[in-house]
Scaffold this active site. Structure first.
Site, mmCIF file in Angstrom:
data_model
loop_
_atom_site.group_PDB
_atom_site.id
_atom_site.type_symbol
_atom_site.label_atom_id
_atom_site.label_comp_id
_atom_site.label_asym_id
_atom_site.label_seq_id
_atom_site.Cartn_x
_atom_site.Cartn_y
_atom_site.Cartn_z
ATOM 1 N N SER A 13 70.387 -44.381 -99.766
ATOM 2 C CA SER A 13 70.255 -44.218 -101.226
ATOM 3 C C SER A 13 71.584 -44.507 -101.920
ATOM 4 O O SER A 13 71.614 -45.018 -103.037
ATOM 5 C CB SER A 13 69.752 -42.820 -101.579
ATOM 6 O OG SER A 13 70.728 -41.835 -101.296
ATOM 7 N N ASN A 108 84.847 -44.005 -98.532
ATOM 8 C CA ASN A 108 83.768 -43.183 -97.979
ATOM 9 C C ASN A 108 83.343 -42.143 -99.006
ATOM 10 O O ASN A 108 84.143 -41.703 -99.843
ATOM 11 C CB ASN A 108 84.260 -42.453 -96.714
ATOM 12 C CG ASN A 108 83.206 -41.521 -96.119
ATOM 13 O OD1 ASN A 108 82.094 -41.937 -95.839
ATOM 14 N ND2 ASN A 108 83.551 -40.244 -95.991
ATOM 15 N N HIS A 110 81.779 -38.317 -99.392
ATOM 16 C CA HIS A 110 81.571 -37.085 -98.637
ATOM 17 C C HIS A 110 80.897 -36.070 -99.562
ATOM 18 O O HIS A 110 81.352 -35.905 -100.717
ATOM 19 C CB HIS A 110 82.922 -36.553 -98.137
ATOM 20 C CG HIS A 110 82.805 -35.311 -97.309
ATOM 21 N ND1 HIS A 110 82.367 -35.333 -96.006
ATOM 22 C CD2 HIS A 110 83.041 -34.016 -97.628
ATOM 23 C CE1 HIS A 110 82.348 -34.076 -95.551
ATOM 24 N NE2 HIS A 110 82.753 -33.273 -96.511
HETATM 25 C C1 GRF Z 1 74.896 -38.479 -98.387
HETATM 26 O O1 GRF Z 1 74.686 -37.110 -98.599
HETATM 27 C C2 GRF Z 1 76.353 -38.726 -98.178
HETATM 28 O O2 GRF Z 1 77.174 -37.835 -98.883
HETATM 29 C C3 GRF Z 1 76.531 -38.475 -96.738
HETATM 30 O O3 GRF Z 1 75.353 -38.921 -96.107
HETATM 31 C C4 GRF Z 1 74.319 -38.954 -97.074
HETATM 32 C C5 GRF Z 1 73.863 -40.382 -97.166
HETATM 33 O O4 GRF Z 1 72.705 -40.469 -97.828
HETATM 34 N N1 GRF Z 1 77.691 -39.162 -96.234
HETATM 35 P P1 GRF Z 1 72.096 -41.944 -98.045
HETATM 36 O O5 GRF Z 1 71.873 -42.549 -96.676
HETATM 37 O O6 GRF Z 1 73.090 -42.725 -98.844
HETATM 38 O O7 GRF Z 1 70.809 -41.695 -98.794
#
Ligand code: GRF
Length: 196
Positions: A13, A108, A110
């Site tokens: 997403s 990245n 987080h």
């Molecule tokens: C998100 O919560 C991000 O913060 C973490 O992993 C999740 C990724 O979600 N690193 P998506 O695959 O981008 O929907």
């Protein structure tokens, strides 16, 4: 045109938010040119294909260690002349060779307010469980540069959300994810405007 490479392990997403921002011009002068995943059937690869972006499954089992795997990732990124690497829900540690080759060019996201609730093992629901257990009144997300130490690179931006007494890891994760989809494109704009 700044070429972006995205590494993702799952749903994608955040990848989708980046693609949408580039295609709509919210992020002008950049495009996603490749998506790499460590899971064959990760939906992030399907999202790439729907936007005619090359999506490649790179199987970690085919490489004897992190450095060799990262070298393959680096080759694929360089072949597409990638200038900015975005880790969008990417759950593997990057090899130091890749980090060196793309120094200050890897960012990245987080799902917490670093430096709190970061580091090895702090991903996904583990983060939100720790935030709730600590009784925090706010949480959020952080976009930061990637260096050799987990979650410790220079912070580009953060977005905060309130934590409610009746929150579960799921309700908190959902609230934060909405902010992530705004934070990542904003952070990319900052990096592109300052560094390219
Ligand atoms: C998100 O919560 C991000 O913060 C973490 O992993 C999740 C990724 O979600 N690193 P998506 O695959 O981008 O929907």
């Amino acid at each position: 045109m700044v070429k972006i490479g995205v590494l993702a392990s799952g749903n994608g997403s955040n990848l989708q938010a980046i693609i949408n921002a580039c295609e709509s011009g919210v992020i002008s002068g950049a495009k996603v040119v490749i998506v790499l995943s460590n899971h064959r059937d990760a939906y992030c690869l399907e999202r790439a294909r729907k936007h005619n972006i090359e999506g490649i499954f790179v199987d970690p089992k085919e490489y004897e260690n992190t450095e060799k795997y990262s070298q393959k990732l680096s080759e694929l990124l360089k072949e597409k002349q990638v200038e900015l690497v975005c880790l969008a829900g990417y759950l593997l540690k990057l090899g130091n060779s890749l980090i060196k080759q793309f120094e200050n060019k890897i960012i990245n996201i987080h799902p917490a307010l670093l430096p709190k609730f970061g580091g090895k093992g702090m991903y996904g629901h583990h983060v939100h469980e720790a935030v709730l257990a600590a009784g925090e009144k706010e949480s959020g997300c952080t976009v930061h540069f990637v260096n050799e130490i987990y979650d410790s690179g220079r912070i580009i931006l953060q977005k905060k959300v309130p934590v409610y007494d009746n929150d579960t890891p799921d309700t908190l994760a959902k609230r934060i994810l909405e902010q992530e989809h705004k934070a990542f494109p904003e952070a990319i704009k900052i990096v592109i405007n300052n560094q390219f």
